[in-house]
Design a protein around this motif. Structure first.
Motif, mmCIF file in Angstrom:
data_model
loop_
_atom_site.group_PDB
_atom_site.id
_atom_site.type_symbol
_atom_site.label_atom_id
_atom_site.label_comp_id
_atom_site.label_asym_id
_atom_site.label_seq_id
_atom_site.Cartn_x
_atom_site.Cartn_y
_atom_site.Cartn_z
ATOM 1 N N ALA A 138 -8.277 11.124 -4.194
ATOM 2 C CA ALA A 138 -7.193 11.591 -3.265
ATOM 3 C C ALA A 138 -5.920 11.421 -3.511
ATOM 4 O O ALA A 138 -5.618 10.529 -4.019
ATOM 5 N N SER A 139 -5.331 12.334 -2.879
ATOM 6 C CA SER A 139 -3.545 11.986 -3.049
ATOM 7 C C SER A 139 -3.175 10.862 -2.258
ATOM 8 O O SER A 139 -3.521 10.453 -1.210
ATOM 9 N N GLY A 140 -2.229 10.167 -3.098
ATOM 10 C CA GLY A 140 -1.818 8.847 -2.463
ATOM 11 C C GLY A 140 -0.640 9.019 -1.098
ATOM 12 O O GLY A 140 -0.367 7.931 -0.781
ATOM 13 N N GLY A 141 -0.348 10.239 -0.972
ATOM 14 C CA GLY A 141 0.638 10.449 0.078
ATOM 15 C C GLY A 141 2.132 9.970 -0.387
ATOM 16 O O GLY A 141 2.473 10.128 -1.396
ATOM 17 N N THR A 142 2.651 9.254 0.628
ATOM 18 C CA THR A 142 4.086 8.842 0.129
ATOM 19 C C THR A 142 3.995 7.264 0.520
ATOM 20 O O THR A 142 3.309 6.658 1.055
ATOM 21 N N CYS A 143 5.000 6.528 -0.186
ATOM 22 C CA CYS A 143 5.070 5.083 0.079
ATOM 23 C C CYS A 143 6.221 4.815 1.146
ATOM 24 O O CYS A 143 7.425 5.326 1.014
ATOM 25 N N SER A 144 5.812 4.172 2.008
ATOM 26 C CA SER A 144 6.842 3.731 3.132
ATOM 27 C C SER A 144 7.021 2.163 3.038
ATOM 28 O O SER A 144 6.166 1.605 3.453
ATOM 29 N N PRO A 145 8.285 1.750 2.715
ATOM 30 C CA PRO A 145 8.413 0.265 2.603
ATOM 31 C C PRO A 145 8.182 -0.286 3.816
ATOM 32 O O PRO A 145 9.084 0.192 4.969
ATOM 33 N N ASP A 146 7.967 -1.678 3.781
ATOM 34 C CA ASP A 146 7.857 -2.386 5.389
ATOM 35 C C ASP A 146 7.762 -3.579 4.921
ATOM 36 O O ASP A 146 7.941 -4.078 3.701
ATOM 37 N N ALA A 147 7.390 -4.675 5.622
ATOM 38 C CA ALA A 147 7.370 -6.061 5.433
ATOM 39 C C ALA A 147 6.404 -6.475 4.582
ATOM 40 O O ALA A 147 6.669 -7.748 3.768
ATOM 41 N N THR A 148 5.316 -5.829 4.519
ATOM 42 C CA THR A 148 4.460 -5.911 3.407
ATOM 43 C C THR A 148 4.062 -5.042 2.091
ATOM 44 O O THR A 148 3.321 -5.227 1.401
ATOM 45 N N THR A 149 5.205 -4.246 2.057
ATOM 46 C CA THR A 149 5.079 -3.142 0.856
ATOM 47 C C THR A 149 6.141 -2.755 0.455
ATOM 48 O O THR A 149 7.311 -2.586 0.771
ATOM 49 N N LEU A 150 6.142 -2.859 -1.053
ATOM 50 C CA LEU A 150 7.150 -2.555 -1.884
ATOM 51 C C LEU A 150 7.038 -1.017 -2.286
ATOM 52 O O LEU A 150 5.826 -0.626 -2.726
ATOM 53 N N ARG B 225 7.831 5.783 -5.695
ATOM 54 C CA ARG B 225 6.575 6.384 -6.078
ATOM 55 C C ARG B 225 5.337 5.373 -6.295
ATOM 56 O O ARG B 225 4.181 5.570 -5.588
ATOM 57 N N PHE B 226 5.514 4.199 -6.615
ATOM 58 C CA PHE B 226 4.420 3.085 -6.730
ATOM 59 C C PHE B 226 4.535 2.136 -5.436
ATOM 60 O O PHE B 226 5.196 1.463 -4.964
ATOM 61 N N LYS B 227 3.324 2.378 -4.553
ATOM 62 C CA LYS B 227 3.129 1.366 -3.461
ATOM 63 C C LYS B 227 2.565 0.254 -3.830
ATOM 64 O O LYS B 227 1.353 0.164 -4.481
ATOM 65 N N VAL B 228 3.197 -1.137 -3.755
ATOM 66 C CA VAL B 228 2.591 -2.282 -4.158
ATOM 67 C C VAL B 228 2.474 -3.282 -2.835
ATOM 68 O O VAL B 228 3.491 -3.452 -2.153
ATOM 69 N N GLN B 229 1.335 -3.957 -2.898
ATOM 70 C CA GLN B 229 1.262 -4.824 -1.795
ATOM 71 C C GLN B 229 0.250 -6.003 -2.422
ATOM 72 O O GLN B 229 -0.480 -5.980 -3.651
ATOM 73 N N ALA B 230 -0.021 -7.048 -1.831
ATOM 74 C CA ALA B 230 -0.452 -8.549 -2.215
ATOM 75 C C ALA B 230 -0.926 -9.069 -0.884
ATOM 76 O O ALA B 230 -0.431 -9.125 0.308
ATOM 77 N N THR B 231 -2.157 -9.478 -0.889
ATOM 78 C CA THR B 231 -2.946 -10.320 0.159
ATOM 79 C C THR B 231 -3.261 -11.630 -0.727
ATOM 80 O O THR B 231 -3.450 -11.739 -1.975
ATOM 81 N N TYR B 232 -3.447 -12.732 0.015
ATOM 82 C CA TYR B 232 -3.930 -14.051 -0.320
ATOM 83 C C TYR B 232 -4.752 -14.564 0.452
ATOM 84 O O TYR B 232 -5.194 -14.354 1.890
ATOM 85 N N LYS B 233 -5.495 -15.720 -0.123
ATOM 86 C CA LYS B 233 -6.481 -16.512 0.764
ATOM 87 C C LYS B 233 -6.040 -18.181 0.077
ATOM 88 O O LYS B 233 -5.998 -18.241 -1.088
ATOM 89 N N ASP B 234 -5.667 -19.082 0.920
ATOM 90 C CA ASP B 234 -5.333 -20.308 0.503
ATOM 91 C C ASP B 234 -6.614 -21.338 0.582
ATOM 92 O O ASP B 234 -7.789 -20.951 0.996
ATOM 93 N N TYR B 235 -6.384 -22.343 0.082
ATOM 94 C CA TYR B 235 -7.367 -23.578 0.134
ATOM 95 C C TYR B 235 -8.218 -23.878 1.485
ATOM 96 O O TYR B 235 -9.383 -24.260 1.578
ATOM 97 N N ASN B 236 -7.236 -23.479 2.406
ATOM 98 C CA ASN B 236 -8.124 -23.810 3.945
ATOM 99 C C ASN B 236 -8.820 -22.554 4.531
ATOM 100 O O ASN B 236 -9.345 -22.689 5.720
#
Length: 756
Positions: free
Chosen positions: A637-649, A656-667
């Motif tokens: 499917a088409s990736g649409g457009t990228c809108s930068p926000d607090a969690t998106t580069l 063109r490239f939508k970059v995101q990251a998520t995490y999970k710590d030891y707790n």
């Protein structure tokens, strides 16, 4: 012995018989002459000369090695396959004149008397001899074939009596030619619509036998007439003072050529035998290593009167002597290496059907044995003589059974050596007492030291036990015909095997398959091209008469393969990690499956899957009539457009490239990384505080116009669990990279994103 059955003793000998079969050359029909003019002139051969064919040249070398080693039978030709097969077939109600399938090698003409003529021409440059194999022959009863080389006036006629067990025909040989034309004259029945089935009346040509001279070195294709060399002598060099029956032996012995599976074209000798009842039949005895089965028997060519013009003179050309094509294998046995044949007809002219002796006393030690055989490098009869011995020394040569062997008679050479398997061994009275099967030598370097050669002959006393029902039949009533066929419920296009179950010692058989085709084999096979009920008749014959039986063969329509009405995906374009529903309907199937790991499914139904983006999914439905397939490809499917926000580069050209990251710590705490852009192509993420950089990313272009790719480089300063996600909004391509909890982040360097 009142009240008992009469005891009939087997006659142990039979006198020769002379049969005169007037030479009647079958006139060539005008339509055959006209067919020769229906072909356009062509300089393009179907096969190159043997010397220019790498594989054929290798086969010639194998042929020479075989003959040099003394193996039997002598090889004289190679099997060659056409690069483009020929389909010479005719269906009912065709146009008055045409070239079938636009193939210049095939022609079709109407016959004035009704019916049609189908012809095919094969060009083989500078060939000494050629035989065509007509495969998948389907012609009505009454069809007449003709084959010729450069001169149609010398065409040779033949019929369906030459059809072998595989429903093919080896045509008679055509010699010294650049092309071979075969013509099938189909009777008027072919003009009736619907009689020919799907394939039509006619035949296919895919391969041929090309005859060559095994010892020819300068040219593979040319064979010159040559006199015998060295100390060998032809039969014309001897008189009845040496062998009183030499002239009658010349009138009974035949040069045999035939197709042998795994060998190609081969050559042996054989002899006509008389039977004790009134009425001479064309029985012929030869070696089992020459004719091991009905396939070879059907391909047989028997040449007669192969006598040189004078002592040490020239042999006749093969197309100038009487010949008989085709035979039925009545019996064969390994105990004395014999095959017993019934030729398809008598040779033309005056010929002797030799007498024989089945008495063991006819081959006691000291008995002189006389043999005529057909040597290389020429075809005319070679005379040899040997004396029966009671023991042999250690010697080497063609592999032989250990001495003594009750089925064989050993003899020591005195004049010449037999040159072909199956050559008759006769006593001085001219009675056949055996046939040549092999030899060994004590190793003398003198090729004319015949006393160093020991010959093995199949003993006629042993052979007789397997063939006496034909040579000395004691039947007093006709046979009772019966047969079976398998499968019992055949379908159109399926091969049926017919098995003769007749009792009463039948000696020959005639089949009519109810679709205007026939066979003379004992156990033929046949294929019906159309469904229907066919009356199959078997006529069984013996010396007392004949008997027939008819059975109905019900042929069902061939089961159609399954049909797939639809196979779809909804949606056909799926975002990474998304789902789609595959739906399908089909009929005529009993099972179904979808590849790409989906597995077995109902023959109609639907299934929700998480697809592999860009993969093609194939549905296969299988049923009694075969299988059917259909495919669908899942697009990204088409990736649409990228809108930068607090969690998106949004990096790269135009974000063109939508970059995101998520995490999970030891707790077990989870969250999204906070995005901070550095340049148009780079940025970083922090997870806990803004001063604690966890992950840095950068895009680099390796594009050259529309070729090349974009690469992502990323590195982390953390050991928590990280999911790093990149979406190419231009084409919807999605990549995901994971770092497990407790691992120091591994550097990412990947270039999967296409330019521009």
């Amino acid at each position: 012995m009142a009240g008992g059955d009469p005891v009939v003793a087997d006659p142990l000998s039979c006198e020769p018989a002379l049969l005169v079969n007037p030479t009647r050359r079958e006139p060539v029909p005008p339509a055959v002459l006209e067919a020769s003019r229906a072909f356009a002139a062509s300089s393009v051969p179907d096969l190159v000369p043997l010397a220019d064919d790498v594989e054929a040249s290798r086969e010639v070398e194998r042929l020479r090695a075989w003959n040099d080693s003394g193996q039997q039978p002598t090889r004289i030709g190679v099997l060659r396959r056409l690069g483009t097969p020929i389909e010479a077939r005719e269906r009912a109600a065709q146009s008055p004149r045409r070239m079938t399938a636009s193939d210049p090698r095939v022609a079709s003409l109407p016959l004035e008397s009704g019916g049609r003529l189908v012809a095919a021409r094969v060009r083989v440059p500078a060939a000494f001899g050629v035989r065509l194999r007509l495969a998948e022959v389907r012609v009505p009863i009454g069809t007449r074939f003709w084959v010729f080389g450069s001169d149609p006036a010398k065409a040779i006629g033949f019929g369906i009596e030459l059809i072998g067990p595989d429903e093919s025909i080896w045509t008679p040989s055509v010699h010294r030619t650049d092309s071979v034309t075969v013509v099938a004259m189909l009777p008027a029945e072919v003009d009736r619509p619907g009689t020919a089935g799907d394939r039509g009346w006619g035949f296919s040509i895919r391969e041929l036998l090309q005859t060559l001279h095994p010892t020819a070195r300068s040219s593979h294709e040319t064979l010159q007439q040559q006199p015998l060399a060295g100390c060998e002598r032809g039969s014309m060099c001897f008189t009845d003072a040496t062998f009183p029956s030499i002239e009658s032996a010349e009138k009974a012995t035949a040069l045999l050529t035939f197709f042998l599976e795994g060998v190609g074209e081969a050559q042996c000798s054989g002899i006509l035998l008389n039977d004790t009842p009134e009425g001479v039949k064309p029985y012929l005895l030869t070696s089992r290593q020459c004719i091991p089965n009905q396939y070879s028997a059907s391909s047989l060519e028997a040449y007669f009167d192969m006598v040189e013009d004078k002592c040490n003179g020239l042999p006749p050309f093969l197309d100038e002597v009487p010949r008989v094509n085709g035979s039925s294998l009545l019996a064969s046995g390994a105990a004395s290496d014999y095959s017993f044949l019934l030729l398809s007809g008598h040779p033309s002219g005056s010929h002797v059907y030799k007498g024989w002796s089945a008495s063991i006393s006819s081959t006691v030690a000291g008995t002189a044995l006389h043999t005529l055989s057909n040597p290389e490098p020429q075809w005319s009869f070679l005379y040899s003589q040997a004396t029966v011995v009671s023991s042999i020394p250690t010697c080497t040569g063609y592999p032989l059974p250990a001495y003594p062997s009750p089925g064989f008679v050993w003899s020591r050479g005195t004049i010449g050596v037999p040159a072909a398997g199956g050559a008759p061994a006769m006593n001085s009275a001219g009675a056949v007492v055996g046939h040549f099967s092999g030899y060994c030598s004590t190793g003398s370097s003198d090729p004319c030291n015949y006393s160093s050669v020991y010959q093995m002959n199949g003993a006629f006393a042993t052979t007789y036990q397997g063939i006496k029902q034909w040579l000395s039949p004691t039947v007093t009533s006709p046979p009772v015909a019966d047969f079976s066929f398998s499968p019992s419920s055949p379908k159109a296009g399926q091969s049926l095997a017919f098995t003769d179950l007749s009792t009463g010692s039948p000696t020959s058989w005639g089949w009519n398959f109810g679709d205007s085709t026939a066979s003379g084999l004992q156990n033929p096979t046949h294929t019906y091209s159309s469904p229907g009920t066919y009356p199959v008749t078997l006529v069984a014959y013996n010396s007392a008469g004949s008997n027939s039986i008819t059975k109905q063969v019900v042929v069902q329509a061939a089961t159609a393969p399954p049909t797939i009405q639809s196979f779809t995906a909804n949606p056909t374009a799926v975002a990474p990690g998304g789902t789609t529903t595959l739906s399908w309907t089909s009929t005529g199937g009993t099972s179904a499956s979808i590849d790409q790991g989906v597995g077995s499914v109902p023959t109609s139904g639907s299934k929700l899957i998480t697809p592999v983006i860009g993969a093609t999914y194939t549905l296969t439905v299988t049923g009694p009539g075969g299988s059917a397939t259909a495919s669908v490809t899942i697009q990204a499917a088409s990736g649409g457009t990228c809108s930068p926000d607090a969690t998106t580069l949004c990096l790269g050209p135009s974000g063109r490239f939508k970059v995101q990251a998520t995490y999970k710590d030891y707790n077990g705490n989870t969250g999204s990384g906070k995005a901070q852009k550095l340049t148009d192509d780079s940025g970083y993420f922090y997870f806990f505080t803004s001063t604690n950089v966890e992950l840095v990313a950068k895009f680099v272009s390796f594009c050259n116009g529309s070729s090349g790719n974009w690469a992502i480089y990323a590195s982390g300063l953390t050991d928590v669990e990280v999911t790093f996600k990149v979406t190419d909004t231009k084409n919807g391509m999605y990549k995901e990279y994971k770092n497990p909890l407790g691992n120091r982040f591994c550097t990412i360097g990947d270039g999967p994103f296409p330019c521009p």
